[in-house]
Scaffold this active site. Sequence first.
Site, PDB file in Angstrom:
ATOM      1  N   HIS A  89       0.791  -1.064  -0.152  1.00  0.00           N
ATOM      2  CA  HIS A  89       0.089  -0.015  -0.189  1.00  0.00           C
ATOM      3  C   HIS A  89       0.880   1.222  -0.013  1.00  0.00           C
ATOM      4  O   HIS A  89       0.581   2.140  -0.864  1.00  0.00           O
ATOM      5  CB  HIS A  89      -0.756   0.170   1.185  1.00  0.00           C
ATOM      6  CG  HIS A  89      -2.046  -1.019   1.181  1.00  0.00           C
ATOM      7  ND1 HIS A  89      -2.089  -1.849   2.523  1.00  0.00           N
ATOM      8  CD2 HIS A  89      -2.840  -1.466   0.397  1.00  0.00           C
ATOM      9  CE1 HIS A  89      -3.139  -2.732   2.048  1.00  0.00           C
ATOM     10  NE2 HIS A  89      -3.627  -2.491   0.940  1.00  0.00           N
ATOM     11  N   LYS A 127     -18.287  -8.263   6.752  1.00  0.00           N
ATOM     12  CA  LYS A 127     -16.908  -8.578   6.873  1.00  0.00           C
ATOM     13  C   LYS A 127     -16.201  -8.823   8.021  1.00  0.00           C
ATOM     14  O   LYS A 127     -16.350  -7.697   8.870  1.00  0.00           O
ATOM     15  CB  LYS A 127     -16.154  -7.640   5.871  1.00  0.00           C
ATOM     16  CG  LYS A 127     -14.638  -8.203   5.254  1.00  0.00           C
ATOM     17  CD  LYS A 127     -14.002  -7.468   4.129  1.00  0.00           C
ATOM     18  CE  LYS A 127     -12.515  -7.966   4.046  1.00  0.00           C
ATOM     19  NZ  LYS A 127     -11.936  -7.087   3.079  1.00  0.00           N
ATOM     20  N   ARG A 177      -0.350  -6.192  -8.824  1.00  0.00           N
ATOM     21  CA  ARG A 177       0.662  -6.861  -8.471  1.00  0.00           C
ATOM     22  C   ARG A 177       0.898  -8.087  -9.475  1.00  0.00           C
ATOM     23  O   ARG A 177       2.007  -8.284  -9.494  1.00  0.00           O
ATOM     24  CB  ARG A 177       0.382  -7.837  -6.997  1.00  0.00           C
ATOM     25  CG  ARG A 177       0.319  -6.688  -5.728  1.00  0.00           C
ATOM     26  CD  ARG A 177      -0.260  -7.550  -4.581  1.00  0.00           C
ATOM     27  NE  ARG A 177      -1.393  -8.467  -5.061  1.00  0.00           N
ATOM     28  CZ  ARG A 177      -2.423  -8.294  -4.019  1.00  0.00           C
ATOM     29  NH1 ARG A 177      -2.363  -7.789  -3.008  1.00  0.00           N
ATOM     30  NH2 ARG A 177      -3.606  -8.847  -4.371  1.00  0.00           N
ATOM     31  N   SER A 189      -2.675  -7.847   2.189  1.00  0.00           N
ATOM     32  CA  SER A 189      -2.928  -7.865   3.598  1.00  0.00           C
ATOM     33  C   SER A 189      -3.393  -9.320   3.879  1.00  0.00           C
ATOM     34  O   SER A 189      -3.303  -9.548   4.739  1.00  0.00           O
ATOM     35  CB  SER A 189      -4.289  -6.851   3.588  1.00  0.00           C
ATOM     36  OG  SER A 189      -3.883  -5.637   3.521  1.00  0.00           O
TER      37      SER A 189
END
Length: 153
Positions: free
Chosen positions: A17, A41, A90, A127
């Site tokens: 990040h 979540k 990524r 994460s």
Amino acid sequence: MRKAVFPGSFDPLTLGHTDIIERGLPLFDEIILAIGTNSDKKYMFSLEERLHFIEETYKNEEKVKVMTYKGLTVDFCKSEGAQFLLRGLRNAADLEFEKAIGQTNFKMSGIETVFFITSSGKSHISSTVVRDVIRHGGNYEFMVPDVVRKNSI
């Protein structure tokens, strides 16, 4: 004013990040780090902890603003007057996923998405990986900023 929103759960903030944020700073007058909240979540870190991680990491960067939001990201962007979304890529899977979201967001709102390819040596960081390593007692410190290292489980 060129304003971008970098949305995410930041559960936790990672060096992936921060790589994207720091590379975006020269391009924008303001970057809003927007923590999306979803009551369905389960997060490893509380909203307060995630806010703390980001606020502490960027306490000396006047171009960074930290906020929370619910609902559609483009609606949040409009409410804040942001013309851009900032996203990191990524790998090829990220590209396909983010491309579809970016195109949908543009059709809905006219808000452009700016993509950065992660810097060399950071494409393995997410994460999800960090949370998994933490859960299993592994060394995650090389993937997160100092504030996360000092305040993690």
